[in-house]
Scaffold this active site. Structure first.
Site, PDB file in Angstrom:
ATOM      1  N   ASP A  36       0.873  -1.184   0.000  1.00  0.00           N
ATOM      2  CA  ASP A  36       0.000   0.000   0.000  1.00  0.00           C
ATOM      3  C   ASP A  36       0.906   1.229   0.000  1.00  0.00           C
ATOM      4  O   ASP A  36       1.822   1.319   0.823  1.00  0.00           O
ATOM      5  CB  ASP A  36      -0.906  -0.025   1.248  1.00  0.00           C
ATOM      6  CG  ASP A  36      -2.038   0.980   1.159  1.00  0.00           C
ATOM      7  OD1 ASP A  36      -1.753   2.184   0.921  1.00  0.00           O
ATOM      8  OD2 ASP A  36      -3.195   0.586   1.311  1.00  0.00           O
ATOM      9  N   GLN A  99     -14.478   2.018   1.668  1.00  0.00           N
ATOM     10  CA  GLN A  99     -13.772   1.612   0.445  1.00  0.00           C
ATOM     11  C   GLN A  99     -13.503   2.825  -0.448  1.00  0.00           C
ATOM     12  O   GLN A  99     -14.398   3.646  -0.675  1.00  0.00           O
ATOM     13  CB  GLN A  99     -14.592   0.564  -0.331  1.00  0.00           C
ATOM     14  CG  GLN A  99     -13.831  -0.026  -1.505  1.00  0.00           C
ATOM     15  CD  GLN A  99     -14.605  -1.109  -2.263  1.00  0.00           C
ATOM     16  OE1 GLN A  99     -15.788  -1.318  -2.008  1.00  0.00           O
ATOM     17  NE2 GLN A  99     -13.936  -1.762  -3.191  1.00  0.00           N
ATOM     18  N   HIS A 105      -9.990  -6.042  -2.464  1.00  0.00           N
ATOM     19  CA  HIS A 105      -8.666  -6.203  -1.855  1.00  0.00           C
ATOM     20  C   HIS A 105      -8.795  -6.345  -0.349  1.00  0.00           C
ATOM     21  O   HIS A 105      -9.733  -5.826   0.256  1.00  0.00           O
ATOM     22  CB  HIS A 105      -7.752  -5.015  -2.188  1.00  0.00           C
ATOM     23  CG  HIS A 105      -8.322  -3.689  -1.806  1.00  0.00           C
ATOM     24  ND1 HIS A 105      -9.232  -3.018  -2.591  1.00  0.00           N
ATOM     25  CD2 HIS A 105      -8.147  -2.917  -0.710  1.00  0.00           C
ATOM     26  CE1 HIS A 105      -9.569  -1.882  -2.014  1.00  0.00           C
ATOM     27  NE2 HIS A 105      -8.940  -1.802  -0.854  1.00  0.00           N
ATOM     28  N   PHE A 106      -7.824  -7.054   0.214  1.00  0.00           N
ATOM     29  CA  PHE A 106      -7.685  -7.152   1.674  1.00  0.00           C
ATOM     30  C   PHE A 106      -6.459  -6.342   2.082  1.00  0.00           C
ATOM     31  O   PHE A 106      -5.420  -6.409   1.422  1.00  0.00           O
ATOM     32  CB  PHE A 106      -7.470  -8.615   2.109  1.00  0.00           C
ATOM     33  CG  PHE A 106      -8.737  -9.416   2.159  1.00  0.00           C
ATOM     34  CD1 PHE A 106      -9.285  -9.964   1.016  1.00  0.00           C
ATOM     35  CD2 PHE A 106      -9.382  -9.642   3.379  1.00  0.00           C
ATOM     36  CE1 PHE A 106     -10.455 -10.708   1.063  1.00  0.00           C
ATOM     37  CE2 PHE A 106     -10.552 -10.392   3.435  1.00  0.00           C
ATOM     38  CZ  PHE A 106     -11.093 -10.915   2.277  1.00  0.00           C
ATOM     39  N   HIS A 107      -6.593  -5.609   3.190  1.00  0.00           N
ATOM     40  CA  HIS A 107      -5.456  -4.927   3.816  1.00  0.00           C
ATOM     41  C   HIS A 107      -4.833  -5.880   4.832  1.00  0.00           C
ATOM     42  O   HIS A 107      -5.565  -6.495   5.627  1.00  0.00           O
ATOM     43  CB  HIS A 107      -5.923  -3.696   4.597  1.00  0.00           C
ATOM     44  CG  HIS A 107      -6.544  -2.622   3.762  1.00  0.00           C
ATOM     45  ND1 HIS A 107      -5.867  -1.499   3.376  1.00  0.00           N
ATOM     46  CD2 HIS A 107      -7.796  -2.503   3.237  1.00  0.00           C
ATOM     47  CE1 HIS A 107      -6.667  -0.725   2.663  1.00  0.00           C
ATOM     48  NE2 HIS A 107      -7.857  -1.303   2.560  1.00  0.00           N
TER      49      HIS A 107
END
Ligand code: AMP
Length: 142
Positions: A36, A99, A105-107
């Protein structure tokens, strides 16, 4: 309420197509993981399916086992790479839930006791720092 349709020009779709660079740490047939660029803590990573879906709500269920398997793999590597006390895993569906980029997506964020997370989508991290953190995770994965 119905969600809007998937936008094939969203920023993560462009990253998946190689049109925009990313600090990629993992890739297999179904999934990709990269850093990220506005991390909430050092090592903040995103895991995505390659197939198009806006978020979890419209995802093809057959993709989900592959996705959660990669989430687990990357989370274990992140815990090791950052000597984390815990690992925070988050996933948001639609703006009301936080979002901001509309490709599922996963963080995955390493957590250390007593250290607060930085704000979501806050400050852009230095490229050299992202590259160094990506290297640590890649080493832990291998
Ligand atoms: P979400 O709010 O769950 O949609 O999170 C989107 C995340 O994508 C945020 O944490 C942003 O910092 C991150 N982000 C935005 N643009 C990029 C990019 N080009 N490369 C990597 N991460 C990004």
């Amino acid at each position: 309420m119905t969600s809007p349709a998937y936008d094939p020009n969203n920023i993560f779709a462009k990253i998946l197509k190689g049109e925009i660079p990313s600090y990629r740490i993992y890739e297999d047939e179904h999934t990709v993981a990269f850093m990220d660029v506005m991390p909430q803590a050092p090592g903040h990573t995103l895991v995505l399916p390659k197939s198009a879906s806006r978020n979890l709500l419209d995802a093809d269920p057959t993709v989900l086992p592959h996705l959660i398997t990669t989430v687990q793999k990357v989370a274990v590597a992140i815990q090791e790479a950052f000597e984390a006390d815990g690992v925070y895993i988050a996933q948001f569906n639609e703006p009301a839930a936080g979002q901001t980029v509309f490709h599922l997506h996963f963080h995955i964020i390493p957590r250390h006791e007593g250290i607060a997370l930085k704000p979501h989508s806050g400050k852009m991290e230095d490229g050299a720092v992202l590259a160094e953190n990506a290297k640590k995770i890649i080493e832990a994965l291998s």
